[in-house]
Design a protein around this motif. Structure first.
Motif, PDB file in Angstrom:
ATOM      1  N   ASP A 213      -1.827-123.368 -12.144  1.00 26.78           N
ATOM      2  CA  ASP A 213      -1.530-121.937 -12.120  1.00 26.78           C
ATOM      3  C   ASP A 213      -2.815-121.181 -12.448  1.00 26.78           C
ATOM      4  O   ASP A 213      -3.482-121.491 -13.435  1.00 26.78           O
ATOM      5  N   GLU A 219       0.149-128.450 -16.573  1.00 28.15           N
ATOM      6  CA  GLU A 219       0.664-129.724 -17.063  1.00 28.15           C
ATOM      7  C   GLU A 219       0.694-130.752 -15.953  1.00 28.15           C
ATOM      8  O   GLU A 219       0.681-130.422 -14.778  1.00 28.15           O
ATOM      9  N   ASN A 229      11.980-131.817 -16.380  1.00 28.81           N
ATOM     10  CA  ASN A 229      11.904-131.362 -17.771  1.00 28.81           C
ATOM     11  C   ASN A 229      10.517-130.839 -18.135  1.00 28.81           C
ATOM     12  O   ASN A 229       9.854-131.388 -19.011  1.00 28.81           O
ATOM     13  N   LYS A 231       7.310-129.016 -19.683  1.00 25.54           N
ATOM     14  CA  LYS A 231       7.046-128.627 -21.070  1.00 25.54           C
ATOM     15  C   LYS A 231       6.710-127.151 -21.173  1.00 25.54           C
ATOM     16  O   LYS A 231       6.892-126.539 -22.203  1.00 25.54           O
ATOM     17  N   HIS A 232       6.140-126.610 -20.076  1.00 20.67           N
ATOM     18  CA  HIS A 232       5.605-125.254 -20.170  1.00 20.67           C
ATOM     19  C   HIS A 232       6.470-124.227 -19.439  1.00 20.67           C
ATOM     20  O   HIS A 232       6.995-124.504 -18.370  1.00 20.67           O
ATOM     21  N   GLU A 233       6.526-123.064 -20.015  1.00 20.62           N
ATOM     22  CA  GLU A 233       7.302-121.985 -19.422  1.00 20.62           C
ATOM     23  C   GLU A 233       6.787-121.617 -18.023  1.00 20.62           C
ATOM     24  O   GLU A 233       7.566-121.330 -17.130  1.00 20.62           O
ATOM     25  N   ARG A 234       5.447-121.666 -17.833  1.00 19.55           N
ATOM     26  CA  ARG A 234       4.901-121.311 -16.517  1.00 19.55           C
ATOM     27  C   ARG A 234       5.384-122.285 -15.443  1.00 19.55           C
ATOM     28  O   ARG A 234       5.627-121.903 -14.309  1.00 19.55           O
ATOM     29  N   THR A 235       5.520-123.556 -15.809  1.00 16.59           N
ATOM     30  CA  THR A 235       6.024-124.548 -14.848  1.00 16.59           C
ATOM     31  C   THR A 235       7.495-124.260 -14.544  1.00 16.59           C
ATOM     32  O   THR A 235       7.909-124.267 -13.382  1.00 16.59           O
ATOM     33  N   ARG A 236       8.259-123.987 -15.596  1.00 13.44           N
ATOM     34  CA  ARG A 236       9.692-123.694 -15.402  1.00 13.44           C
ATOM     35  C   ARG A 236       9.879-122.487 -14.499  1.00 13.44           C
ATOM     36  O   ARG A 236      10.726-122.488 -13.609  1.00 13.44           O
ATOM     37  N   GLU A 237       9.051-121.474 -14.718  1.00 16.87           N
ATOM     38  CA  GLU A 237       9.170-120.258 -13.917  1.00 16.87           C
ATOM     39  C   GLU A 237       8.838-120.528 -12.450  1.00 16.87           C
ATOM     40  O   GLU A 237       9.531-120.086 -11.540  1.00 16.87           O
ATOM     41  N   ARG A 240      11.703-122.393 -10.866  1.00 16.18           N
ATOM     42  CA  ARG A 240      12.839-121.501 -10.622  1.00 16.18           C
ATOM     43  C   ARG A 240      12.641-120.702  -9.345  1.00 16.18           C
ATOM     44  O   ARG A 240      13.560-120.532  -8.561  1.00 16.18           O
TER      45      ARG A 240
END
Ligand code: ADP
Ligand code: MG
Length: 243
Positions: A213, A219, A229, A231-237, A240
Motif C-alpha cells: 500500500d 504485511e 486473517n 493483521k493490519h487494518e489497511r489489508t482488511r480495508e 473489503r
C-alpha cells in the motif's frame, strides 16, 4: 530452499514522488509469491525494478547471491534469467506465434533456429497453443495471446517468471484459461512472482502473499493469514473493497 531474489531497502522515486519506500522481501526457489494492493501502490514499479526496466533510486537487488545493481554486473545477462508477462501481452504483431517464441532465443540466447523451434513448441504445447504456431497475433483472442506471451517467456528458460496482472486486460470468459496455465506452472514447481487482483487464485496457488500500500509492504505471509486473517487494518480495508 535457496533464496533467488532478495530485495533489500529498495527505494524508487520519480522526481519528488517516492513510489517504493524501503521495500524488503525475498523469493525462494520454487516459491509462488503473489503481490496484491490497490492501483497506484507501486506493484508494477516493483516488478519493473526487479527486471531493471526501471533503475531503483536506492537499495539492493540480490539475485542468486549477487547484487545486480552493482556497476560491474552484466545487466543484459541478468535479464535473461527473468521471464516477464505483461498485462497488454506485448507480442510482436509482425511475427507469427512461432516467430514470437523463437526470436529472443535466437537473438539473445544465440540458440540455433532448430533448437529454438523445438523449445518453443515444447512450451506452446504446455500452454495449449501449439496448433496455432503459424497464426498472427491479430488472429488470436486475448486469452490466446496471453498464453503465447507466457510460452514466449518460458521458452527463454528463465529462473523466475514475473507476471504483471496477466488477466486484467482480458474479457471475463478468457481469464480462466490463462489462470489455468499459471496454476499448472505453479504446481510444476516454477518460481513465480505474480501481481494479480484475482484473490481466489492468489489464495489457491500462493506460498506467500505480499500486500503493498502506497509503496510500502504492509504485511506478508501465507495466503490463509494475509487473505483470511490479516493483521493490519489497511489489508482488511483493501480486501473489503476487493471482494
Ligand atoms: P500499481 O502497479 O500498483 O498500480 P505503479 O507501480 O504502476 O502502481 O505506480 C505507482 C505510482 O508510481 C503511481 O502513482 C504512478 O503514477 C507512479 N509512476 C509509475 N511509473 C511512473 C513513471 N514512469 N513516471 C512517473 N510516475 C510513475
Ligand atoms: Mg500495475
Amino acid at each position: 530452499m535457496s533464496i533467488v531474489i532478495d530485495i533489500r531497502h529498495l527505494n524508487k522515486r520519480f522526481g519528488n514522488h517516492e513510489v517504493l519506500k524501503d521495500v524488503n522481501f525475498q523469493v525462494k526457489k520454487g516459491e509462488v509469491v503473489t503481490l496484491i494492493g490497490s492501483s497506484g501502490s507501486g506493484k508494477s514499479t516493483l516488478l519493473r525494478c526487479i527486471n531493471l526496466l526501471e533503475i531503483p533510486t536506492a537499495g539492493e537487488i540480490i539475485f542468486n547471491g549477487q547484487n545486480i545493481l552493482d556497476e560491474k554486473h552484466d545487466r543484459k545477462q541478468y535479464r535473461t534469467h527473468l521471464g516477464m508477462v505483461f498485462q497488454q501481452f506485448n507480442l510482436f504483431n509482425n511475427l507469427d506465434v512461432l516467430g514470437n517464441c523463437t526470436i529472443g532465443q535466437i537473438k539473445v540466447l544465440k540458440r540455433s533456429k532448430e533448437e529454438a523451434i523445438k523449445n518453443a513448441m515444447k512450451y506452446l504445447t504446455v500452454v495449449g497453443m501449439d496448433k496455432f504456431k503459424h497464426a498472427r497475433p491479430r488472429q488470436l483472442s486475448g486469452g490466446q495471446k496471453q498464453r503465447v506471451a507466457i510460452a514466449r517467456a518460458l521458452a527463454m528458460d528463465p529462473e523466475v517468471m514475473l507476471f504483471d496482472e496477466p488477466t486484467s486486460a482480458l474479457d471475463p470468459e478468457m481469464v480462466g484459461e490463462v489462470l489455468k496455465v499459471m496454476r499448472d506452472l505453479a504446481n510444476a514447481g516454477n518460481t513465480m512472482l505474480i501481481v494479480t487482483h484475482e484473490m481466489e487464485f492468489a489464495r489457491e496457488v500462493s506460498d506467500r502473499v505480499v500486500f503493498m500500500d502506497k509503496g510500502v509492504i504492509v504485511e506478508e505471509g501465507p495466503p490463509e493469514q494475509v487473505l483470511v486473517n490479516p493483521k493490519h487494518e489497511r489489508t482488511r480495508e483493501f480486501l473489503r473493497r476487493t471482494l
